[in-house]
Design an enzyme around this catalytic site. Structure first.
Site, PDB file in Angstrom:
ATOM      1  N   GLU C  27      85.096  69.171  59.488  1.00  0.00           N
ATOM      2  CA  GLU C  27      85.575  68.439  58.303  1.00  0.00           C
ATOM      3  C   GLU C  27      84.469  67.558  57.748  1.00  0.00           C
ATOM      4  O   GLU C  27      83.420  67.384  58.376  1.00  0.00           O
ATOM      5  CB  GLU C  27      86.814  67.614  58.657  1.00  0.00           C
ATOM      6  N   LYS C 161      94.529  59.708  65.809  1.00  0.00           N
ATOM      7  CA  LYS C 161      93.795  58.442  65.785  1.00  0.00           C
ATOM      8  C   LYS C 161      94.643  57.362  66.453  1.00  0.00           C
ATOM      9  O   LYS C 161      95.844  57.264  66.203  1.00  0.00           O
ATOM     10  CB  LYS C 161      93.464  58.071  64.336  1.00  0.00           C
TER      11      LYS C 161
END
Ligand SMILES: [Mn+2]
Ligand SMILES: [Mn+2]
Ligand SMILES: [Mn+2]
Lengths: 305, 305, 305
Positions: C27, C161
């Site tokens: 990404e 996360k």
């Protein structure tokens, strides 16, 4: 890849496909996680016999030693019914069990996936998973609802399991565009009880009308499954107000003991079995058979569409 | 199966397809559930005329006597506008109405399904359904959002209906990957009002840019629809702070009277009609026309891509 | 339409496809939004080199001047790393940036879409987006989860996360049928830390087993991606109890300053960087490299399936 070497279609089912005869899929967590040996095996055999008696062919879905079974022989069913620590397989881990050579029972979601893969349009179960009580803070919602939104199989149930939040389950099914059809009644059934406080989103009164509805969806190219909510026969139900008390007691006991996550459902079901002196299991078996009968009739009607 | 015997494509639309001319789909719950006879029929006829004036062909979607209508004749529109107890059809029950031979208006979700089936890429409506106020405990979320996530149709609206929770509706659309494009403004419009407190996720200023965006999504193979949020013309808006008061009053009245579930939206809209002395309906009609005009231009631009 | 004129496949990747060699997608929001120039460019170059060293070909995904890049040259990576106000692209706006000729980094969701489009089966990132803390009232849930439910790419991460609500993220992934596999551990890793309080839904211990699992899903026709949760190496982790304090402090600071919406995540990450005296970034880079290595091995194993 061993792609076409991971599925076993049991001979009577392959024959039914070849002859265009109706087939009904059955889940197997009721065997692996729903009741103890040998009652689980007897119940599963009885349900299969009942489907045959209605003129359809039963296809119990399961994973045994890493092979996806579309229909079980008596020996395979016995083996599964006595399996040590079988997995409880949903969309996320069905292929995991196959890749890792494990055994497991298939939930509603995994059974729908296997049924569709095999070309089986109708599937009978007890009750589906749904939105758990307290999901507004736990986010605990069964993968069965997502599967209904995407996999074109008719799931014949007695409604969502009554320990769930039925109202929120109906909301999620509406949001996801899943038809919920009460069979012969205007009220949502509640698993052990014929009635709940909630009106049914849709009502149909015959297996033929259900088959016609699904055939129309297929013709229009509308994705996804539908949920049939079939009330348990009156003589075998436990009245909704009686069950409400037991469910509340079991839930309170779970809270007091700090039971959480995946342990809640088995705890509640075990506690309700005690509180009803075993009647909850008798009703559970009765409603599964009732659903199997209706599923066989819908499969027969679909074969004639 | 009677598969190819359940859809009627109105002659002018079939002709438009044959000639590659732009077509705009229109929903019909605004006819069946949005306003009383004969105003509903007049409004629907006016909107169709406006689309024709812009050089596109209108295709009002509805179910009449079990047939899915892609476009209505004047007689059919009048019949639908006077139907007794028509259904309000969404993804879950569109095929139900067809299978059971019933009539109904199509919501945003059902109109998108029919439009895609017919090959119509652009659809004009008033406002879409979304996340209802209080959905954190009720789980009441419209099936329109799920449909936007999966069905590739451009929906031209004046934003989510302003009685909904706009902020949560934008969150769900983001989670589901649905583009929300405000037309010619940086702020989300709020149905009767040109502005809301929320910035628009994306902004485009021409019909051509919208057509190019959708064509790029198609080229990339990205599924699903997109929501255009087109502010009502300034001369016909009701200012956001004025509407905020009316919406709060109507919501309080609903709570006091114990209105719940599917009855909330019609109650709120009726109460807001009273509170605005009928202005809310005038604005509603103005915004639908404004959306129809933009939809015709987008359809024209898409035909030229 | 300019359909086949919007994607650029970098030469080494086209060559890898032609020769059946393993490719790993990367990404680019970590480049455009994750760290400052020139550290972002160095880190991205290092990660690419590491994948090459493992015998696979890296394909960093991004949008530059309206073209979807499958792999970047060194010049393109430098250009992206210095872009002014690049977009942060997800499912909703990936095609928007292309249609409007803009540049942007791709999130997990957008990178999955591009990877699948290009035929790349494995993708390495730091951590995925998920359910934000407070989502029970904000409804703030990342589009990454929806993408995992529908796009068949293996995403190698160090878990969601850690500033997110891990427990609710796991619930949503279960509901959506997404396999979550911890690599070599029974516990969900927590990004900067090797452990979280949550058991991993599934565990696999080799790249080959992961490849076999995904190949089995493909063989069964089961849609969607899978999430690999790969714990950061022990020598580079920040212990979970230490991080818990920092995360709580950062969250409290955000609440006090009234930080909300899209500003929360960047604020929290910047504050945690301060609180850890820069160690959080060192760990972040270590875990990205660790994931890139595992992704290369999985891609190699998949190529051999
Ligand atoms: Mn759960
Ligand atoms: Mn609703
Ligand atoms: Mn968000």
């Amino acid at each position: 890849m061993r792609s076409n070497n991971i599925i076993d279609v049991h001979a009577p089912i392959a024959e039914a496909f070849a002859k265009g005869r109706p087939v009904v899929a059955l889940e197997s967590t009721i065997i692996t996680h729903g009741m103890p040996w040998p009652r689980n095996n007897e119940m599963a055999g009885d349900v299969e016999a009942l489907i045959r008696k209605e003129g359809a062919v039963p296809a119990t879905i399961a994973v045994i030693d890493g092979r996806l079974k579309i229909g079980l022989s008596d020996q395979e069913r016995e083996k599964l019914a006595q399996a040590k620590d079988p997995m409880k397989l949903s969309r996320a881990d069905l292929a995991f069990a196959i890749a890792e050579g494990k055994s497991g029972g298939t939930t509603v979601a995994a059974t729908m996936i296997a049924a569709r893969m095999a070309g089986i349009a109708v599937f009978a179960t007890g009750g589906i998973g749904g939105v758990h009580k307290g999901a507004e803070t736990s986010f605990d919602i069964s993968a069965d609802l997502d599967e209904l939104a995407r996999t074109p199989v008719i799931v014949v149930s007695a409604g969502p399991k009554a320990i769930l939040d039925t109202e929120k389950t109906l909301e999620v099914l509406e949001t996801r565009g899943v038809p919920v059809i009460a069979y012969g009644t205007d009220t949502m059934p509640a698993f052990w009880s014929r009635n709940s406080p909630y009106p049914a989103p849709l009502r149909l009164d015959t297996a033929e009308a259900i088959a016609r509805f699904q055939a129309t969806r297929t013709a229009l190219g509308i994705d996804g499954g539908m949920l049939i909510a079939n009330p348990v026969p009156a003589e075998e139900e436990i009245a909704a107000d009686v069950m409400a008390g037991h469910i509340a007691t079991a839930q309170r006991d779970a809270d007091e003991k700090g039971i959480s996550g995946k342990n809640v459902t088995p705890f509640l079901l075990a506690r309700i079995l005690e509180l009803t002196d075993g009647a909850s299991l008798v009703t559970n078996i009765a409603l599964v058979k009732n659903n199997a009968r209706l599923a066989a009739r819908i499969a027969t009607a679909l074969a004639a569409e």
